[in-house]
Design an enzyme around this catalytic site. Structure first.
Site, PDB file in Angstrom:
ATOM      1  N   TYR A 143       1.051  -1.250  -0.052  1.00 47.34           N
ATOM      2  CA  TYR A 143       0.086  -0.114  -0.116  1.00 47.34           C
ATOM      3  C   TYR A 143       1.365   0.870  -0.077  1.00 47.34           C
ATOM      4  CZ  TYR A 143      -4.360  -2.000   0.791  1.00 47.34           C
ATOM      5  OH  TYR A 143      -5.692  -2.476   0.962  1.00 47.34           O
ATOM      6  N   LYS A 189       2.902 -15.254   1.547  1.00 46.86           N
ATOM      7  CA  LYS A 189       3.055 -15.837   0.209  1.00 46.86           C
ATOM      8  C   LYS A 189       4.806 -15.992   0.497  1.00 46.86           C
ATOM      9  CE  LYS A 189       1.339 -17.192  -3.431  1.00 46.86           C
ATOM     10  NZ  LYS A 189       0.149 -18.844  -3.486  1.00 46.86           N
ATOM     11  N   ASP A 221      -3.559 -17.923   0.033  1.00 52.44           N
ATOM     12  CA  ASP A 221      -4.080 -18.855  -1.332  1.00 52.44           C
ATOM     13  C   ASP A 221      -5.229 -19.714   0.294  1.00 52.44           C
ATOM     14  OD1 ASP A 221      -2.515 -20.111  -1.062  1.00 52.44           O
ATOM     15  OD2 ASP A 221      -2.389 -20.593  -3.351  1.00 52.44           O
ATOM     16  N   ASP A 245      -6.375  -7.055   3.230  1.00 54.12           N
ATOM     17  CA  ASP A 245      -7.362  -6.128   3.418  1.00 54.12           C
ATOM     18  C   ASP A 245      -8.520  -7.822   3.175  1.00 54.12           C
ATOM     19  OD1 ASP A 245      -9.120  -4.600   2.530  1.00 54.12           O
ATOM     20  OD2 ASP A 245      -8.139  -4.456   0.878  1.00 54.12           O
ATOM     21  N   ASP A 249     -12.108  -9.409   5.240  1.00 53.93           N
ATOM     22  CA  ASP A 249     -13.634  -8.787   3.718  1.00 53.93           C
ATOM     23  C   ASP A 249     -14.244 -10.353   3.777  1.00 53.93           C
ATOM     24  OD1 ASP A 249     -13.121  -6.122   3.860  1.00 53.93           O
ATOM     25  OD2 ASP A 249     -13.750  -6.633   1.600  1.00 53.93           O
TER      26      ASP A 249
HETATM   27  C1  IPM Z   1     -10.368  -0.748   4.347  1.00 59.23           C
HETATM   28  C2  IPM Z   1     -10.493  -0.253   3.293  1.00 59.23           C
HETATM   29  C3  IPM Z   1      -9.583   0.103   3.286  1.00 59.23           C
HETATM   30  C4  IPM Z   1      -8.206  -0.534   2.815  1.00 59.23           C
HETATM   31  C5  IPM Z   1      -9.431   1.563   1.104  1.00 59.23           C
HETATM   32  C6  IPM Z   1     -10.448   1.987   1.269  1.00 59.23           C
HETATM   33  C7  IPM Z   1      -8.189   2.072   1.252  1.00 59.23           C
HETATM   34  O1  IPM Z   1     -10.720  -1.605   2.188  1.00 59.23           O
HETATM   35  O2  IPM Z   1     -10.364  -0.157   4.697  1.00 59.23           O
HETATM   36  O3  IPM Z   1     -10.364  -2.540   4.327  1.00 59.23           O
HETATM   37  O4  IPM Z   1      -7.714  -0.725   1.732  1.00 59.23           O
HETATM   38  O5  IPM Z   1      -7.913  -0.293   3.925  1.00 59.23           O
HETATM   39 MG    MG Z   2     -10.710  -3.674   2.979  1.00 58.28          MG
END
Ligand code: IPM
Ligand code: MG
Length: 356
Positions: A143, A189, A221, A245, A249
């Site tokens: 990032y 990885k 993975d 990240d 999710d």
């Molecule tokens: C998160 C979001 C952020 C990230 C974005 C909005 C920059 O997806 O907080 O998980 O990738 O960290």
């Molecule tokens: Mg995110």
């Protein structure tokens, strides 16, 4: 005199303002009943900041956050700002803020409420009792790595971690594991990337100081697959910025809705507390957003930044009570719902329950 705290509030874009308003409602209710005082100061970030000042992270916000005891943040971004140059986009504002605040440790709990075991797309027996803490490194990795460039016929980013960066996030993860089931799975990885091989070595070094913690390593993975296959095998997942990240999710869907999960970003000083979901521009302004992830983030703020554990417990219990009574926002409307609530109604219920 009762204790008083200064909370920086960043509502942001999309559903940000709606969900933050409900979190503040709950904070106000619980602070009154628990006998402490919260003062709020609103700050601009993301699209809202671009519209007002021309930049996603105004200087005033950078200065302002440092004077607060904690920051509560909603969400940023939306189609309106998607065509801007990268450094002017709302996301750059958030990344810049994380970096400025030095919040390198992002804690993302993924837990499954018993009341919602049917809400997940996975079978109830696979997810019942899941309680994972994803510890995501937040201010390094690909990032932020330099160089990064976009050209006509090629583009590149750099994934870089220093010894110090890996060591400090590993220490956070091990300290957390000591208070939980004492198991860490470090995700990387290392079969492909030097930076992951390095990550693994440093994590092993840190592990020497925590003989009680069982450390395992997993390729990212495989980890994605294992999260869906048998999530209960995980206690603490330690990983870098981009893998964290993605995996957080994925882990959020174990709980049934991404609208449920909070996060805490801590590090060198003031902490940043935010839901893990985005600004959901498609449903903004309709009053149907789920405020629970933000309300849970406010609870994490009380616990981790202010040490107001009783108040945090009150909020967590209130959320469970509301869910067990069948109150649901639309995202969870199909699952054992007795009553579908708007964002505001859910906030009212949690505020009421947590003040008792
Ligand atoms: C998160 C979001 C952020 C990230 C974005 C909005 C920059 O997806 O907080 O998980 O990738 O960290
Ligand atoms: Mg995110």
């Amino acid at each position: 005199m009762s204790k008083s705290y200064k909370i920086g509030v960043i509502k942001g874009d999309g559903i940000g303002p709606e969900i933050i308003d409900e979190a503040i409602k709950v904070l106000d209710a619980v602070s009154v009943s628990q006998g402490f005082n919260l003062k709020y100061e609103e700050m601009l970030l993301g699209g809202a900041a671009i519209d007002e000042t021309g930049v996603p992270l105004p200087e005033e916000t950078i200065k302002g956050v440092k004077k607060c005891d904690a920051i509560l943040f909603g969400a940023i971004g939306g189609p309106k700002w998607d065509t801007l140059e990268r450094h002017l986009r709302p996301e750059s504002g958030l990344l810049g803020l994380r970096k400025e605040m030095g919040t390198f440790a992002n804690l993302r709990p993924a837990m499954v409420y018993d009341e919602l075991v049917n809400a997940s797309s996975l079978k109830a027996e696979v997810i019942q009792g899941v309680d994972i803490m994803v510890v995501r490194e937040l201010t390094g990795g690909i990032y932020f790595g330099q160089p990064r460039e976009l050209h006509q016929d090629m583009a590149f980013n750099t994934m870089v971690y220093t010894r110090e960066e890996v060591k400090r996030i590993a220490i956070v993860a091990f300290d957390i594991a000591m208070k939980r089931e004492k198991r860490i799975c470090s995700v990387d990885k290392a079969n492909v990337l030097e930076v992951s091989q390095f990550w693994r070595e440093i994590v092993e070094e840190v592990a020497v100081d925590y003989p009680e913690v069982e450390l395992s390593h997993m390729y990212v993975d495989n980890a994605a697959m294992q999260l869906i296959r048998e999530p209960k095998q995980f206690d603490v997942i330690l990983t870098g910025n981009i893998f964290g990240d993605i995996l957080s999710d994925a882990a959020s869907m174990l709980s049934g809705s991404i609208g449920l999960l909070p996060s805490a970003s801590t590090g060198k000083g003031v902490g940043l507390f935010e839901p893990i979901h985005g600004s959901a521009p498609d449903i903004a302004g309709q009053g149907i957003a789920n405020p629970l992830a933000t309300i849970s983030s406010a609870s994490m703020m009380l616990r981790y930044a202010l040490g107001e554990n009783d108040a945090a417990d009150k909020i967590d219990d209130a959320i469970k009570k509301a869910l067990s009574e069948g109150y649901r926002t639309g995202d969870l409307g199909d699952y054992d719902a007795k009553e579908i609530c708007t964002c505001t109604e859910m906030g009212d219920i949690i505020a009421d329950y947590s003040s008792k």
